[in-house]
Design a protein around this motif. Sequence first.
Motif, PDB file in Angstrom:
ATOM      1  N   GLY A 179      40.107  26.733  71.696  1.00 19.71           N
ATOM      2  CA  GLY A 179      40.386  25.421  72.262  1.00 19.71           C
ATOM      3  C   GLY A 179      39.111  24.631  72.509  1.00 19.71           C
ATOM      4  N   THR A 180      38.074  25.325  72.937  1.00 15.28           N
ATOM      5  CA  THR A 180      36.797  24.666  73.191  1.00 15.28           C
ATOM      6  C   THR A 180      36.177  24.134  71.904  1.00 15.28           C
TER       7      THR A 180
ATOM      8  N   PHE B  66      37.726  23.399  69.229  1.00 15.33           N
ATOM      9  CA  PHE B  66      38.576  22.311  68.759  1.00 15.33           C
ATOM     10  C   PHE B  66      38.264  21.009  69.492  1.00 15.33           C
ATOM     11  N   LEU B  67      38.167  21.069  70.796  1.00 22.19           N
ATOM     12  CA  LEU B  67      37.868  19.867  71.579  1.00 22.19           C
ATOM     13  C   LEU B  67      36.490  19.309  71.233  1.00 22.19           C
TER      14      LEU B  67
ATOM     15  N   THR C 154      36.691  17.709  67.818  1.00 20.13           N
ATOM     16  CA  THR C 154      37.472  16.469  67.799  1.00 20.13           C
ATOM     17  C   THR C 154      36.723  15.332  68.486  1.00 20.13           C
ATOM     18  N   LEU C 155      36.080  15.629  69.596  1.00 17.47           N
ATOM     19  CA  LEU C 155      35.350  14.601  70.340  1.00 17.47           C
ATOM     20  C   LEU C 155      33.897  14.491  69.897  1.00 17.47           C
TER      21      LEU C 155
ATOM     22  N   LEU D  72      29.895  19.218  75.267  1.00 19.15           N
ATOM     23  CA  LEU D  72      31.135  19.876  75.695  1.00 19.15           C
ATOM     24  C   LEU D  72      31.154  21.324  75.227  1.00 19.15           C
TER      25      LEU D  72
ATOM     26  N   GLN E 142      31.324  24.196  78.123  1.00 17.25           N
ATOM     27  CA  GLN E 142      32.565  24.951  78.273  1.00 17.25           C
ATOM     28  C   GLN E 142      32.429  26.405  77.833  1.00 17.25           C
TER      29      GLN E 142
ATOM     30  N   GLY F 159      47.353  17.695  68.827  1.00 18.44           N
ATOM     31  CA  GLY F 159      46.258  18.567  68.417  1.00 18.44           C
ATOM     32  C   GLY F 159      46.213  18.785  66.916  1.00 18.44           C
TER      33      GLY F 159
ATOM     34  N   CYS G 224      45.010  15.649  65.149  1.00 19.88           N
ATOM     35  CA  CYS G 224      43.555  15.497  65.293  1.00 19.88           C
ATOM     36  C   CYS G 224      42.818  16.430  64.353  1.00 19.88           C
TER      37      CYS G 224
ATOM     38  N   SER H 277      41.581  11.098  67.678  1.00 21.69           N
ATOM     39  CA  SER H 277      40.876  11.815  68.743  1.00 21.69           C
ATOM     40  C   SER H 277      41.117  11.175  70.106  1.00 21.69           C
TER      41      SER H 277
ATOM     42  N   LEU I 195      43.553  13.063  72.318  1.00 19.36           N
ATOM     43  CA  LEU I 195      42.992  14.147  73.116  1.00 19.36           C
ATOM     44  C   LEU I 195      42.233  13.589  74.308  1.00 19.36           C
ATOM     45  N   ALA I 196      41.467  12.526  74.058  1.00 17.04           N
ATOM     46  CA  ALA I 196      40.675  11.911  75.127  1.00 17.04           C
ATOM     47  C   ALA I 196      41.579  11.417  76.253  1.00 17.04           C
TER      48      ALA I 196
ATOM     49  N   ILE J 203      42.558  14.348  78.435  1.00 14.48           N
ATOM     50  CA  ILE J 203      41.437  14.811  79.262  1.00 14.48           C
ATOM     51  C   ILE J 203      41.180  13.822  80.392  1.00 14.48           C
TER      52      ILE J 203
ATOM     53  N   GLU K 214      38.288  19.190  80.933  1.00 13.60           N
ATOM     54  CA  GLU K 214      38.026  19.678  79.579  1.00 13.60           C
ATOM     55  C   GLU K 214      38.457  21.138  79.450  1.00 13.60           C
TER      56      GLU K 214
ATOM     57  N   VAL L 279      42.388  21.371  79.354  1.00 13.62           N
ATOM     58  CA  VAL L 279      42.961  20.909  78.086  1.00 13.62           C
ATOM     59  C   VAL L 279      42.593  21.863  76.946  1.00 13.62           C
ATOM     60  N   ALA L 280      41.366  22.342  76.956  1.00 15.28           N
ATOM     61  CA  ALA L 280      40.946  23.292  75.920  1.00 15.28           C
ATOM     62  C   ALA L 280      41.794  24.556  75.979  1.00 15.28           C
TER      63      ALA L 280
ATOM     64  N   GLN M 169      45.328  23.716  74.689  1.00 15.48           N
ATOM     65  CA  GLN M 169      45.278  23.504  73.244  1.00 15.48           C
ATOM     66  C   GLN M 169      45.070  24.816  72.502  1.00 15.48           C
TER      67      GLN M 169
END
Lengths: 204, 204
Positions: A164-165, A167-168, A171-172, A177, A181, B108, B111, B127, B130-131, B134, B156, B159-160, B163
Amino acid sequence: MTRAYDSSGKRTELIRAAKHLFYRQGYRTTTLDNVAQEAAVPLGNVHYYFQTKQSLAEAVIASHAETLQNTYARWEQQNDDPRLRLGRLVTAPLDSVESVIRSGCPHGSLCQELGKLEDSPLAAHASQLLALSIDWAQKQFQRMGADERQSRERAEELVAAVQGTMFLAHTLRSPQLLATQLNRIKKRLDEETLNSVEGVKADE
Amino acid sequence: MTRAYDSSGKRTELIRAAKHLFYRQGYRTTTLDNVAQEAAVPLGNVHYYFQTKQSLAEAVIASHAETLQNTYARWEQQNDDPRLRLGRLVTAPLDSVESVIRSGCPHGSLCQELGKLEDSPLAAHASQLLALSIDWAQKQFQRMGADERQSRERAEELVAAVQGTMFLAHTLRSPQLLATQLNRIKKRLDEETLNSVEGVKADE
DNA sequence: GTCTATAAATTGATAGAC
DNA sequence: GTCTATCAATTTATAGAC
């Protein structure tokens, strides 16, 4: 297969090229022509080594699996302590921040894309990459004394958090991050496994 | 645009159909013909409402964003306590287990796929979904008294985790994993936010 | 506004010379 | 084994009748 091994190295090179391009662009986006050019092999020649695009993808997945297994074997040799081994699982993405930000997890993103091709065996094959990581993590938790169910759940939790980390962060597009994380995950892992050192040494 | 609204409902129907198919099959796999058939609209007619496939995708993303915002607004109305609101964020996937197992997270997975189309503005658009999540989670942590940085990192992390869990459960096709791991996340969330009840009520 | 027919481009796969 | 040329299918997009 009409040959025992890849004498000219072209087959290996095609797999390497496909692995790279599937990771960067995705499986669907990458054309056989792209792979051929990246591998410096004529387009028509690709079909001598791989009859279909799908079989090329299967070879790519197998290559990923081999890499993963080698990595885990190396980590086991380098560290006896399963806590340290799991720590490497968490922080490994920091060794290749740029590609993770740009393209995500090599295995995760492949699973995601191929997982939606229902009428294809590729989805099941790719998912084994994830299963491999979870199984390995579970083994480490078991060596720390966790039972079957406990170790399974903690392994799933850890892999899910890392996936998940990545992926985030991908994506961002945030290296910050990713670092923050993953360090949080590692810190919690260290805290939660503090009281299981004895169990490990006894098991040795 | 030659009309002020979608009088016939076909435009809305095309978005709905595309949303559904992009989720189930992916953006690349879904053809405009697929969308047209699902929406019971002739293929050629699609281009009257959407000049390109990309513009259809943008409308789909916008529709997702609207749904998300409505959902969050509803959760805010139904619960004053930010801890309960965050709890819903975590357990929401359990309300649609089957589709999550089959196709993953609607936002997800979108994205993930669009994120690899570099030469396209779709990646950045997607994206934002997702933002959005968060940011909303961060607001809840802030209402519990967390400062800017703390709330951001916890949002974060949450959500991570969610996801990653949806991704794993989808890839391994395991409803069991989804339920178990989401409950673990929720449990930890409840434990960690136990001592911030006063801060909330004072803020009210 | 709606629909049919088709253009234009891409791409996986094959045929066959060397 | 290697490569060129090409087929066949798919798919986005357009032209134009109604």
